[in-house]
Design a protein around this motif. Structure first.
Motif, mmCIF file in Angstrom:
data_model
loop_
_atom_site.group_PDB
_atom_site.id
_atom_site.type_symbol
_atom_site.label_atom_id
_atom_site.label_comp_id
_atom_site.label_asym_id
_atom_site.label_seq_id
_atom_site.Cartn_x
_atom_site.Cartn_y
_atom_site.Cartn_z
ATOM 1 N N THR A 33 0.855 -1.185 0.000
ATOM 2 C CA THR A 33 0.000 0.000 0.000
ATOM 3 C C THR A 33 0.888 1.232 0.000
ATOM 4 O O THR A 33 1.959 1.240 0.595
ATOM 5 C CB THR A 33 -0.913 0.058 1.232
ATOM 6 O OG1 THR A 33 -0.121 0.065 2.421
ATOM 7 C CG2 THR A 33 -1.866 -1.123 1.267
ATOM 8 N N GLY A 34 0.431 2.278 -0.656
ATOM 9 C CA GLY A 34 1.177 3.523 -0.675
ATOM 10 C C GLY A 34 2.407 3.463 -1.558
ATOM 11 O O GLY A 34 2.728 2.450 -2.180
ATOM 12 N N CYS A 35 3.110 4.578 -1.600
ATOM 13 C CA CYS A 35 4.300 4.705 -2.434
ATOM 14 C C CYS A 35 5.524 4.171 -1.690
ATOM 15 O O CYS A 35 5.830 4.659 -0.597
ATOM 16 C CB CYS A 35 4.510 6.169 -2.816
ATOM 17 S SG CYS A 35 5.996 6.441 -3.811
ATOM 18 N N PRO A 36 6.254 3.218 -2.251
ATOM 19 C CA PRO A 36 7.431 2.683 -1.574
ATOM 20 C C PRO A 36 8.618 3.647 -1.547
ATOM 21 O O PRO A 36 9.578 3.423 -0.821
ATOM 22 C CB PRO A 36 7.777 1.436 -2.402
ATOM 23 C CG PRO A 36 7.253 1.739 -3.766
ATOM 24 C CD PRO A 36 6.004 2.555 -3.541
ATOM 25 N N THR A 37 8.519 4.742 -2.304
ATOM 26 C CA THR A 37 9.617 5.705 -2.350
ATOM 27 C C THR A 37 9.411 6.853 -1.373
ATOM 28 O O THR A 37 10.328 7.213 -0.637
ATOM 29 C CB THR A 37 9.783 6.253 -3.780
ATOM 30 O OG1 THR A 37 10.014 5.165 -4.673
ATOM 31 C CG2 THR A 37 10.949 7.224 -3.858
ATOM 32 N N CYS A 38 8.213 7.424 -1.338
ATOM 33 C CA CYS A 38 7.996 8.573 -0.462
ATOM 34 C C CYS A 38 7.097 8.274 0.727
ATOM 35 O O CYS A 38 7.013 9.073 1.660
ATOM 36 C CB CYS A 38 7.422 9.749 -1.244
ATOM 37 S SG CYS A 38 5.682 9.561 -1.725
ATOM 38 N N GLY A 39 6.393 7.147 0.713
ATOM 39 C CA GLY A 39 5.569 6.766 1.849
ATOM 40 C C GLY A 39 4.153 7.293 1.837
ATOM 41 O O GLY A 39 3.371 6.981 2.749
ATOM 42 N N ILE A 40 3.785 8.083 0.841
ATOM 43 C CA ILE A 40 2.420 8.607 0.793
ATOM 44 C C ILE A 40 1.439 7.456 0.592
ATOM 45 O O ILE A 40 1.602 6.629 -0.304
ATOM 46 C CB ILE A 40 2.273 9.635 -0.340
ATOM 47 C CG1 ILE A 40 2.942 10.956 0.043
ATOM 48 C CG2 ILE A 40 0.807 9.883 -0.680
ATOM 49 C CD1 ILE A 40 2.885 12.023 -1.013
ATOM 50 N N GLY A 41 0.425 7.402 1.454
ATOM 51 C CA GLY A 41 -0.637 6.428 1.289
ATOM 52 C C GLY A 41 -0.441 5.098 1.996
ATOM 53 O O GLY A 41 -1.284 4.209 1.868
ATOM 54 N N ILE A 42 0.648 4.932 2.773
ATOM 55 C CA ILE A 42 0.810 3.673 3.501
ATOM 56 C C ILE A 42 -0.254 3.579 4.602
ATOM 57 O O ILE A 42 -0.708 4.584 5.130
ATOM 58 C CB ILE A 42 2.222 3.519 4.091
ATOM 59 C CG1 ILE A 42 2.562 4.674 5.031
ATOM 60 C CG2 ILE A 42 3.247 3.427 2.977
ATOM 61 C CD1 ILE A 42 3.915 4.524 5.714
#
Length: 221
Positions: A33-42
């Motif tokens: 879930t979310g972006c694995p690069t910036c963390g948005i949406g985890i």
């Protein structure tokens, strides 16, 4: 009389566990879930794990390093919030990493209400989750093995926190909202991305009345 709103933050004590190779991410958040690069949406699905509880008994409000949008409170705070009908917040207990046992008298605050878009951000710098374009920065990140150059990139916009300035919002976004809310907009830089928590005047007065330690408040402009 105007009812102000306040951004709330805390000091950080220790690191989420397991901290090696950021292993806490797999133990705390829902996979894929979310972006694995910036963390948005985890999405958090499991309790945060503390190494120990030795540093957190003398503050009513605490945080963990790397996790700047989550707040943990002493049971006395939870009790007062419930007694006074504070809204927009629910609670769960973090655990000690080695034992999986809940930490006695310590609770995580969960804030699920997201404001509508309302940030007045003309004076704020922004960045997108994309491959860095500055050559010197790119060389540095590659040399350090940073995941910020590995991708994938979600392209999402986030605001950098202002220095010496208050966050400003259109006042109508707070109309009819509970005592605890999060911004619609994302803030941070690199992996450190979060939606700041904002509290009402009622919560501020409770913090001041009880002289609770560890909560830092910045009035919203």
């Amino acid at each position: 009389m105007k009812n102000n709103w306040y951004q709330i933050s805390t000091r950080q004590f220790g690191y989420p566990q397991p901290e090696d190779d950021f292993g806490y991410l797999d133990r705390t958040y829902k996979p894929d879930t979310g972006c694995p690069t910036c963390g948005i949406g985890i999405v958090q699905v499991n309790p945060f794990r503390f190494k120990n509880d030795s540093d957190i008994r003398h503050n009513q409000f605490i945080g963990l390093n790397w996790i700047f949008d989550q707040i943990f409170v002493h049971e006395s705070v939870k009790t007062e919030f419930e007694k006074n009908g504070i809204t927009g917040v629910r609670f769960s207990q973090p655990v000690i990493h080695e034992t999986d046992k809940p930490i006695e008298s310590i609770y995580q605050i969960h804030v699920d209400t997201i404001l509508s878009k309302g940030l007045i951000g003309d004076n704020l710098t922004t960045e997108n989750c994309d491959m860095p374009t500055d050559e010197k920065m790119l060389d540095f990140l590659k040399a350090s093995g940073s995941k910020l150059v590995k991708g994938p990139f979600c392209g999402h916009l986030k605001y950098n926190f202002p220095h010496g300035q208050k966050l400003e919002f259109n006042s109508d976004v707070f109309s009819g909202q509970p005592d605890f809310v999060r911004t619609h907009e994302w803030f941070g830089s690199g992996w450190n991305t979060n939606r700041p928590i904002i509290i009402s005047e009622r919560v501020k007065k409770l913090i001041e009345k009880n002289e609770w330690i560890g909560a830092y408040l910045e009035v919203i402009g």
